[in-house]
Design a protein around this motif. Sequence first.
Motif, PDB file in Angstrom:
ATOM      1  N   SER A 188     118.361  33.013 -72.781  1.00  0.00           N
ATOM      2  CA  SER A 188     118.369  34.357 -72.184  1.00  0.00           C
ATOM      3  C   SER A 188     117.673  34.376 -70.825  1.00  0.00           C
ATOM      4  CB  SER A 188     117.674  35.352 -73.130  1.00  0.00           C
ATOM      5  OG  SER A 188     116.343  34.941 -73.397  1.00  0.00           O
ATOM      6  N   PHE A 189     117.411  33.183 -70.277  1.00  0.00           N
ATOM      7  CA  PHE A 189     116.702  33.085 -69.001  1.00  0.00           C
ATOM      8  C   PHE A 189     117.639  32.576 -67.910  1.00  0.00           C
ATOM      9  CE2 PHE A 189     113.601  32.348 -72.408  1.00  0.00           C
ATOM     10  CZ  PHE A 189     112.700  33.372 -72.152  1.00  0.00           C
ATOM     11  N   TYR A 190     117.253  32.856 -66.663  1.00  0.00           N
ATOM     12  CA  TYR A 190     118.045  32.414 -65.517  1.00  0.00           C
ATOM     13  C   TYR A 190     117.187  31.539 -64.610  1.00  0.00           C
ATOM     14  CZ  TYR A 190     121.808  35.575 -66.812  1.00  0.00           C
ATOM     15  OH  TYR A 190     122.832  36.188 -67.486  1.00  0.00           O
ATOM     16  N   PHE A 191     117.812  30.453 -64.142  1.00  0.00           N
ATOM     17  CA  PHE A 191     117.121  29.499 -63.281  1.00  0.00           C
ATOM     18  C   PHE A 191     117.941  29.309 -62.007  1.00  0.00           C
ATOM     19  CE2 PHE A 191     115.767  28.682 -67.540  1.00  0.00           C
ATOM     20  CZ  PHE A 191     114.444  28.287 -67.458  1.00  0.00           C
ATOM     21  N   ILE A 192     117.246  29.128 -60.890  1.00  0.00           N
ATOM     22  CA  ILE A 192     117.924  28.855 -59.628  1.00  0.00           C
ATOM     23  C   ILE A 192     117.639  27.418 -59.215  1.00  0.00           C
ATOM     24  CG2 ILE A 192     116.016  29.662 -58.153  1.00  0.00           C
ATOM     25  CD1 ILE A 192     118.232  30.777 -56.255  1.00  0.00           C
ATOM     26  N   GLU A 193     118.618  26.794 -58.590  1.00  0.00           N
ATOM     27  CA  GLU A 193     118.489  25.391 -58.182  1.00  0.00           C
ATOM     28  C   GLU A 193     119.144  25.205 -56.819  1.00  0.00           C
ATOM     29  OE1 GLU A 193     119.980  20.959 -59.709  1.00  0.00           O
ATOM     30  OE2 GLU A 193     120.061  22.696 -61.042  1.00  0.00           O
ATOM     31  N   ASP A 194     118.411  24.644 -55.892  1.00  0.00           N
ATOM     32  CA  ASP A 194     118.975  24.317 -54.585  1.00  0.00           C
ATOM     33  C   ASP A 194     119.820  23.054 -54.719  1.00  0.00           C
ATOM     34  OD1 ASP A 194     118.730  24.751 -51.457  1.00  0.00           O
ATOM     35  OD2 ASP A 194     118.533  22.602 -51.839  1.00  0.00           O
ATOM     36  N   MET A 195     121.039  23.089 -54.158  1.00  0.00           N
ATOM     37  CA  MET A 195     121.973  21.975 -54.318  1.00  0.00           C
ATOM     38  C   MET A 195     121.940  21.063 -53.093  1.00  0.00           C
ATOM     39  SD  MET A 195     125.101  24.049 -56.164  1.00  0.00           S
ATOM     40  CE  MET A 195     126.003  22.587 -56.666  1.00  0.00           C
ATOM     41  N   ASP A 196     120.733  20.637 -52.758  1.00  0.00           N
ATOM     42  CA  ASP A 196     120.528  19.689 -51.666  1.00  0.00           C
ATOM     43  C   ASP A 196     121.034  20.251 -50.340  1.00  0.00           C
ATOM     44  OD1 ASP A 196     119.427  17.336 -50.819  1.00  0.00           O
ATOM     45  OD2 ASP A 196     121.237  16.146 -51.106  1.00  0.00           O
ATOM     46  N   SER A 197     120.769  21.529 -50.101  1.00  0.00           N
ATOM     47  CA  SER A 197     121.222  22.174 -48.864  1.00  0.00           C
ATOM     48  C   SER A 197     120.344  21.754 -47.686  1.00  0.00           C
ATOM     49  CB  SER A 197     121.187  23.695 -49.015  1.00  0.00           C
ATOM     50  OG  SER A 197     119.844  24.144 -49.143  1.00  0.00           O
ATOM     51  N   LYS A 198     120.880  21.883 -46.479  1.00  0.00           N
ATOM     52  CA  LYS A 198     120.133  21.485 -45.285  1.00  0.00           C
ATOM     53  C   LYS A 198     119.040  22.490 -44.935  1.00  0.00           C
ATOM     54  CE  LYS A 198     123.741  18.734 -43.062  1.00  0.00           C
ATOM     55  NZ  LYS A 198     124.594  18.565 -41.856  1.00  0.00           N
TER      56      LYS A 198
END
Length: 438
Positions: free
Chosen positions: A392-402
């Motif tokens: 029931s939780f949400y996680f954010i992840e950077d996809m190796d952006s510049k």
Amino acid sequence: MSASMFGFSNDYLSDGGKNYLVLDKEGLSKTKLVWFQVEMLTNNKIKGIVKLDVREKDSKVKLYYNLSGLVILSNFLKRNKIGKSDFISILDMLISVILNNNNYFLNDQSLVLDEKMVFIDPKSREVYLIYIPVEIHQDIIQSLKAFIIKLIVSANIETRDDFIQQMLNLIKVEDFNLSDFRNQLKAVRDEVNTSAQSVRDEVNTSAQSVSKKGSSEGNVDPSRTITVTEGRNIRTLFLGGAAIISILAAAISYWGVNLKFLMSQSGVTTQVLTYGAAAAACIGVTFRILHKESNYVPKSEKTEYNKREPEPPKSPEFTVSNELPGAPGGGTDDTVLLSELNFPELMTVNGQDSVLIDKPIFIIGRNREVCDYVIEDRGVGRAHAQIRKVDSFYFIEDMDSKNGTFVNDEKISSNQQYKLNRNDKVTIANVEYLFTSK
């Protein structure tokens, strides 16, 4: 999930002509390793698992993985254009490695699914994973889905149809499981191969048709057609014969001028007749050569098949269900208020725009083919960040952006998950949002 999220640091080094990935963790000792797994990894060549060597110095243990002959999979897919069928084969091998763990009493939660730590043998195209023999807890399915999405986004896949979107749709389903996904991959690969075979058959049929038409219209007798090498030999013989005839003609002319002198010599008449017969024979051979030369059909004059391939048939349309997850009644006929589905939102700080996070894996970026929400800003990456639902939780992840992703004005590390709380500020490039949930 990356090794760093398990508390390990990593380094690369060369030793004895071999290349190693070295994993290290503060306080790691032999007693903290699952030793029967260590023995399984060191004493067996397990398909798809990088060979492990445990080294101890001053009671401190480090894990050495032999990477000789291997390259990072994501880098390989970025630098090399790969066909759809080959890409599916790579995904199939990846799943096969995970499913094969049980045969060696290994725990699939100890596999590292990180962009920089999954490898491939560029010659055999076999995929290799890192296995850490310690007690680790992760959702392997969610980690696998996130990893495959990154591969799809970054891979240089040779396709002009909706293949990428088709793959993403297969991954983003709520009830994703390895067996079903593998069967779906097989179905897509069969479809790709069937389509390719249809194109080849159509090309061959066209080639035969054009070849027959060219033969009838051009009136080229196949029996008269010779190879380029034979043509060169004929020309050589022709030139040689012409040279011999020229010499004989000059000699006979000389003898004709001095015929009176020659007739006074004994047996000269016989010599003249002999040379005349030889000249006649040479002339006959030359005419024979000329006759064969006249039948030679140069390659440039042959009717050739136009090698332009017909347009490949369009792939069958991939139908995606419009049913919203969690919709009352489970059907697509009922209209449901989005507010009733309790999806979280990313709302711009000024409140003028909002983004509904209505998928378990929600990709944000600039590329319309792969992203669920598109930001028209050159500072935003093709696939910049993703928001994942875990329980029931949400996680954010950077996809190796510049340009990075920020949560509450702090830049988050790439390829690591950060839990989102209500009213957290999320900044993607220069665009700011508030994460709201009910």
